[in-house]
Write a protein that holds these residues in place. Structure first.
Motif, short mmCIF file in Angstrom:
data_model
loop_
_atom_site.label_atom_id
_atom_site.label_comp_id
_atom_site.label_asym_id
_atom_site.label_seq_id
_atom_site.Cartn_x
_atom_site.Cartn_y
_atom_site.Cartn_z
N SER A 105 0.84 -1.20 0.00
CA SER A 105 0.00 0.00 0.00
C SER A 105 0.87 1.25 0.00
O SER A 105 2.03 1.22 0.41
CB SER A 105 -0.95 0.02 1.20
OG SER A 105 -0.28 0.41 2.38
N ILE A 106 0.29 2.32 -0.49
CA ILE A 106 0.86 3.66 -0.38
C ILE A 106 -0.27 4.54 0.13
O ILE A 106 -1.38 4.51 -0.41
CB ILE A 106 1.39 4.19 -1.73
CG1 ILE A 106 2.59 3.37 -2.19
CG2 ILE A 106 1.75 5.66 -1.63
CD1 ILE A 106 3.17 3.80 -3.54
N THR A 151 9.52 9.90 -0.76
CA THR A 151 8.90 8.70 -1.31
C THR A 151 9.90 7.55 -1.42
O THR A 151 9.78 6.70 -2.30
CB THR A 151 8.33 8.98 -2.71
OG1 THR A 151 9.40 9.37 -3.58
CG2 THR A 151 7.28 10.09 -2.67
N ASN A 152 10.88 7.50 -0.54
CA ASN A 152 11.93 6.49 -0.60
C ASN A 152 11.33 5.08 -0.61
O ASN A 152 10.74 4.65 0.38
CB ASN A 152 12.87 6.66 0.60
CG ASN A 152 14.03 5.71 0.60
OD1 ASN A 152 14.07 4.74 -0.14
ND2 ASN A 152 15.00 5.98 1.45
N GLU A 200 -0.57 -4.98 6.56
CA GLU A 200 -0.26 -3.87 5.66
C GLU A 200 1.24 -3.58 5.71
O GLU A 200 1.85 -3.58 6.78
CB GLU A 200 -1.03 -2.61 6.08
CG GLU A 200 -0.74 -1.43 5.17
CD GLU A 200 -1.38 -0.13 5.61
OE1 GLU A 200 -1.25 0.85 4.88
OE2 GLU A 200 -1.98 -0.09 6.71
N VAL A 201 1.83 -3.37 4.55
CA VAL A 201 3.22 -2.93 4.45
C VAL A 201 3.20 -1.69 3.56
O VAL A 201 2.95 -1.77 2.35
CB VAL A 201 4.13 -4.02 3.85
CG1 VAL A 201 5.58 -3.52 3.79
CG2 VAL A 201 4.04 -5.31 4.68
N ARG A 202 3.43 -0.54 4.17
CA ARG A 202 3.22 0.74 3.52
C ARG A 202 4.54 1.34 3.03
O ARG A 202 5.46 1.52 3.82
CB ARG A 202 2.55 1.68 4.51
CG ARG A 202 2.12 3.00 3.94
CD ARG A 202 1.49 3.86 5.02
NE ARG A 202 0.29 3.26 5.59
CZ ARG A 202 -0.39 3.78 6.61
NH1 ARG A 202 0.03 4.90 7.19
NH2 ARG A 202 -1.46 3.19 7.06
N GLN A 203 4.60 1.63 1.74
CA GLN A 203 5.76 2.38 1.23
C GLN A 203 5.58 3.84 1.61
O GLN A 203 4.49 4.40 1.53
CB GLN A 203 5.86 2.27 -0.30
CG GLN A 203 7.04 3.05 -0.86
CD GLN A 203 7.18 2.89 -2.36
OE1 GLN A 203 6.97 1.81 -2.89
NE2 GLN A 203 7.53 3.97 -3.03
N GLN A 204 6.68 4.47 2.02
CA GLN A 204 6.63 5.87 2.41
C GLN A 204 6.14 6.76 1.27
O GLN A 204 6.58 6.63 0.14
CB GLN A 204 8.04 6.33 2.83
CG GLN A 204 8.09 7.81 3.13
CD GLN A 204 9.47 8.28 3.49
OE1 GLN A 204 9.72 8.62 4.62
NE2 GLN A 204 10.38 8.30 2.53
N PHE A 205 5.20 7.64 1.59
CA PHE A 205 4.83 8.75 0.73
C PHE A 205 4.40 9.88 1.66
O PHE A 205 3.31 9.83 2.22
CB PHE A 205 3.68 8.42 -0.23
CG PHE A 205 3.38 9.57 -1.17
CD1 PHE A 205 3.89 9.57 -2.45
CD2 PHE A 205 2.65 10.66 -0.73
CE1 PHE A 205 3.66 10.65 -3.29
CE2 PHE A 205 2.42 11.74 -1.56
CZ PHE A 205 2.92 11.74 -2.85
#
Length: 159
Positions: free
Chosen positions: A20-21, A86-87, A98-103
Motif C-alpha cells: 500500500s501507499i 517517497t523512498n 499492511e506494508v506501507r511504502q513511504q509517501f
C-alpha cells in the motif's frame, strides 16, 4: 497501538514488499526562537514532526493543519512545501499485514496559537532547539526532513 504493531524498515533488503501507499504529511513549524515543534510518538517512542494520513474530503493542507492540532494542540497555517519523501527503501510493516511504502509531503507551517499538549499519538510534545536534536531518538527519514526544513531551500526536496 503499541510499538509491536508497527515496524519501520529502512534500507533493509529483507524487508517485506509493500502492498500500500498512503498519502501522508508531516509539518515543520518553528516558534519565534527558531525551535522546531516535535512529538514523541506513542507507537514507537521515536521523536518526529507532527503529521499523519490524509482523510477523505479534505485538502492536503487541511490534513497538515488537522494532524498538527490533533497531535500537539498547536494551530498552524501551511506556508510552503519542504519536500516530498517517497523512498521505496523505507516501508512500515503493520501487525494487520499492511506494508506501507513511504509517501509523505513535508509542509512548512507558520505557528498561530496554542500550547504543546499531548494526545493519544504523542506522549510528549515540545519545542526543540536545533542543537538538541542529536540527543533525541529519531528515524533517519525524520532527521532528513528537519534538516531540509532548516535549510530553507528555494525549491522543495523531491526524493
Amino acid at each position: 497501538m503499541d510499538s509491536s504493531d508497527r515496524i519501520e524498515h529502512f534500507n533493509n533488503p529483507n524487508a517485506p514488499k509493500p502492498n500500500s501507499i498512503v498519502v501522508a504529511v508531516t509539518v515543520f513549524v518553528q516558534d519565534e526562537h527558531g525551535r522546531v515543534l516535535l512529538i514523541q510518538r506513542t507507537d514507537n517512542g521515536l521523536w518526529a514532526l507532527p503529521g499523519g494520513a490524509q482523510d477523505f474530503g479534505e485538502y492536503i493542507a487541511e490534513t497538515a493543519v488537522r494532524e498538527t492540532r490533533e497531535e500537539t494542540g498547536v494551530e498552524v497555517e501551511v506556508t510552503g512545501v519542504v519536500g516530498i519523501y517517497t523512498n521505496p527503501n523505507h516501508v512500515v510493516e503493520y501487525s494487520d499485514g499492511e506494508v506501507r511504502q513511504q509517501f509523505s509531503i513535508c509542509f512548512r507551517g507558520q505557528y498561530l496559537s496554542g500550547e504543546p499538549t499531548t494526545s493519544d499519538e504523542s506522549s510528549a510534545v515540545q519545542w526543540v532547539r536545533r542543537d538538541e536534536l542529536n540527543e533525541l531518538a529519531m528515524h533517519p527519514s525524520m532527521r532528513l526532513r528537519i534538516e531540509h526544513g532548516y535549510e530553507r531551500r528555494n525549491e522543495p526536496y523531491i526524493g
